[in-house]
Design a protein around this motif. Structure first.
Motif, PDB file in Angstrom:
ATOM      1  N   ASP A  78     -41.091  -4.831 -55.201  1.00  0.00           N
ATOM      2  CA  ASP A  78     -41.600  -5.776 -56.201  1.00  0.00           C
ATOM      3  C   ASP A  78     -41.045  -7.162 -55.929  1.00  0.00           C
ATOM      4  OD1 ASP A  78     -43.224  -4.121 -57.572  1.00  0.00           O
ATOM      5  OD2 ASP A  78     -41.809  -3.677 -59.186  1.00  0.00           O
TER       6      ASP A  78
ATOM      7  N   PHE B  22     -46.017 -13.942 -53.192  1.00  0.00           N
ATOM      8  CA  PHE B  22     -47.138 -14.398 -54.002  1.00  0.00           C
ATOM      9  C   PHE B  22     -47.007 -15.873 -54.420  1.00  0.00           C
ATOM     10  CE2 PHE B  22     -49.895 -14.288 -57.756  1.00  0.00           C
ATOM     11  CZ  PHE B  22     -51.044 -13.921 -57.098  1.00  0.00           C
TER      12      PHE B  22
ATOM     13  N   TRP C 206     -40.910   2.395 -44.327  1.00  0.00           N
ATOM     14  CA  TRP C 206     -41.468   3.746 -44.222  1.00  0.00           C
ATOM     15  C   TRP C 206     -40.921   4.451 -42.979  1.00  0.00           C
ATOM     16  CZ3 TRP C 206     -44.053   7.339 -46.886  1.00  0.00           C
ATOM     17  CH2 TRP C 206     -44.650   8.382 -46.185  1.00  0.00           C
TER      18      TRP C 206
ATOM     19  N   GLN D 157     -38.965   0.438 -55.308  1.00  0.00           N
ATOM     20  CA  GLN D 157     -38.933  -0.506 -56.433  1.00  0.00           C
ATOM     21  C   GLN D 157     -38.537  -1.906 -55.974  1.00  0.00           C
ATOM     22  OE1 GLN D 157     -38.094   2.823 -57.673  1.00  0.00           O
ATOM     23  NE2 GLN D 157     -40.140   2.607 -58.502  1.00  0.00           N
TER      24      GLN D 157
ATOM     25  N   ASN E  72     -43.076  -9.015 -53.322  1.00  0.00           N
ATOM     26  CA  ASN E  72     -44.265  -9.635 -53.904  1.00  0.00           C
ATOM     27  C   ASN E  72     -43.909 -10.874 -54.711  1.00  0.00           C
ATOM     28  OD1 ASN E  72     -46.026  -7.783 -52.845  1.00  0.00           O
ATOM     29  ND2 ASN E  72     -45.776  -6.378 -54.569  1.00  0.00           N
ATOM     30  N   LEU E  73     -42.766 -10.784 -55.357  1.00  0.00           N
ATOM     31  CA  LEU E  73     -42.346 -11.884 -56.209  1.00  0.00           C
ATOM     32  C   LEU E  73     -42.018 -13.129 -55.377  1.00  0.00           C
ATOM     33  CD1 LEU E  73     -42.379 -11.536 -59.186  1.00  0.00           C
ATOM     34  CD2 LEU E  73     -39.939 -11.091 -59.181  1.00  0.00           C
TER      35      LEU E  73
END
Lengths: 265, 265
Positions: free
Chosen positions: B183, B190, B96, B180, B186-187
């Motif tokens: 993701d 997690f 950001w 995008q 997170n993959l």
């Protein structure tokens, strides 16, 4: 204050709004499709098989149901709730503040109920993809005792929608994303952890158990579990469904009201 | 002479990192509620797992003795929340600031060099993480889950875990093109959270998979915290410490080099 009325969008115009979101989704669907299949595999592997081996070793699973079969329908409903939060918070704010999609729609022949219904249709579509992917993966894991689990898919989607409509009503009123992390931390995570996904709420202190009964997620989880384990009682399901529908409809009325305030300000 | 000069020059690159920390501290005052609320997340998990899942699992055999399930999971949650915090800070926040808020462009218009910016960002993330870890350790102490004086090292250990993941996260962020790509974060995060012996012991895994688990970074963080809090510390802890240090150092070197190229070209 006017009496609450359910103003549905015109079907053709709502579908046009839905089509708009669908076209935008063509750019990003790949990563979400991967996530939709990989996450359930991880969840079912970690909780169903890994943790399940600990739970089942101690006794007879939960109430005679092996832990994998107990937890899988719970995660099905809870994942729909989770998607509801991610689809109805930041994306709504960015359609309002960052790229102005909503104002563009409001300048077209679409009415406010059309805009809300179109948005809702798209989220419904996203939740359905997630629920179907999870159920397919779960079936491959042998997580569901009954083929009736197919019926749990619409129930999980309905559970998600019960969160979507109130969230839409809230998110559209925001001017920054400051409230969203708090919403995730103090609403979504506690729902996830305490509304019956991973263990029966009867293990919670009585007050917390009572609070859990009030949440739409608990009703969705119970219903999905009853269906997936194949011993659904007859009357309770209607009560659960009616409760979930009440949340969807109530939230929808509020959402139309909020959107109207913002778009016609 | 020239060696001294080079070392001095290299260290000079980091001058002013403290100003970056101070800047972040001031910026955080606007969102202190969000910062403070970070402590609740592991506590919610602990309650859910301790009260709920703990009741169906019973106990776990760890380090030759029987511990309650909540005691087993608590130190792992300390490690996992150090990872989550460090990854969130070094990926979403940094991206950001890099792409949208253009905070770094502003900083580099001052005498600050990219390495000082990177070091300051990471130092700030580690300070926050140490704060969360201290608060969570106090919760564990009150709950009676701390079994050993070694636990005083649990906060420095959490900071080390933070360093390892902040380095890796920051290096990864310099390769990101758009939201995008997150993701993928997170993959990675997690599965690490679910599979690093966080929720069940290594013996639960099939042998070959267990070897794979032992290669992942969070596993070393979890084992480190567990040994310290449960009082089963021995010489093998050095391996965990070295692994995390090496990951952190490699990440930081790469991140520094990439940031230099991204910002000063």
């Amino acid at each position: 204050m006017s009496t609450p009325t359910v103003e549905l969008g015109d079907p053709a115009r709502s579908l046009a709004a839905f089509e708009y979101w669908l076209r935008a989704y063509r750019r990003t669907w790949r990563s979400s499709a991967v996530t939709a299949f990989v996450m359930p595999v991880l969840f079912l592997g970690a909780f169903g098989l890994g943790l399940g081996s600990l739970v089942d070793a101690e006794g007879q699973g939960i109430g005679g149901v092996p832990y994998l079969e107990f937890v899988a329908p719970g995660i099905l409903a809870a994942s729909a709730m989770q998607s509801a939060f991610s689809e109805s918070t930041w994306p709504i704010l960015s359609s309002k503040k960052m790229n102005g999609h909503y104002f563009a729609q409001a300048g077209s022949p679409l009415t406010v109920p059309d805009i809300v219904s179109g948005q809702l249709l798209f989220i419904l579509f996203r939740l359905s993809l997630g629920a179907v992917a999870f159920t397919v993966v779960g079936a491959l894991f042998g997580a569901f005792a009954s083929p009736w689990v197919a019926l749990a898919v619409p129930i999980a989607v309905l559970t998600g929608l019960a969160h979507v409509t109130p969230l839409l009503a809230f998110s559209i009123t925001r001017d920054s994303d400051a409230a969203f992390p708090m919403l995730i931390r103090f609403v979504m995570v506690p729902l996830y952890l305490f509304a019956g996904t991973f263990f029966p709420v009867s293990q919670l202190p009585a007050v917390v158990e009572f609070l859990a009964w009030l949440t739409p997620l608990w009703h969705g989880t119970q219903l999905c579990r009853d269906i997936a384990t194949g011993d659904a009682p007859v009357l309770a399901p209607l009560g659960h469904v009616a409760y979930l529908v009440a949340w969807v409809v109530g939230g929808y009325v509020l959402a139309v009201r909020s959107y109207r305030k913002v778009l016609h300000a | 002479m020239s060696v001294t000069y080079r070392v001095a020059a290299a260290l000079g690159e980091f001058r002013g990192a403290g100003a970056v920390v101070a800047r972040n501290g001031r910026a955080a005052r606007h969102g202190y509620a969000v910062v403070l609320s970070g402590i609740f997340e592991p506590v919610f998990y602990l309650l859910s797992i301790g009260v709920g899942i703990g009741a169906v699992v019973g106990g776990v055999t760890y380090g030759g003795s029987r511990v309650s399930y909540a005691e087993f999971v608590a130190p792992a949650l300390l490690a996992a929340s150090a990872m989550n915090g460090a990854v969130a800070d070094s990926t979403f926040n940094v991206f950001w600031k890099l792409k949208y808020a253009r905070v770094y462009d502003g900083m580099l218009a001052t005498p600050l060099r990219p390495r000082a910016v990177a070091a300051g960002e990471i130092a700030w993330a580690l300070l926050r993480g140490a704060g969360y870890a201290t608060a969570f350790l106090l919760v564990l102490l009150v709950a009676g889950y701390v079994r050993s004086w070694w636990a005083v090292l649990a906060v420095p250990a959490a900071t080390l875990i933070g360093l390892a993941f902040a380095g890796a996260g920051m290096a990864a962020t310099t390769f990101m093109r758009s939201w995008q790509d997150f993701d993928l974060v997170n993959l990675v995060v997690f599965p690490l959270l679910l599979l690093s012996t966080t929720f069940y012991p290594l013996s639960t895994y099939p042998a070959a998979f267990g070897v794979l688990v032992q290669l992942t970074p969070l596993y070393h963080g979890v084992e480190l915290e567990r040994a310290l809090v449960l009082g089963t510390a021995d010489a093998s802890l050095i391996v965990h410490v070295l692994y995390l240090l090496a990951l952190g150092a490699a990440g930081l070197l790469l991140a520094g080099r990439r940031l230099e190229r991204l910002l000063l070209s």
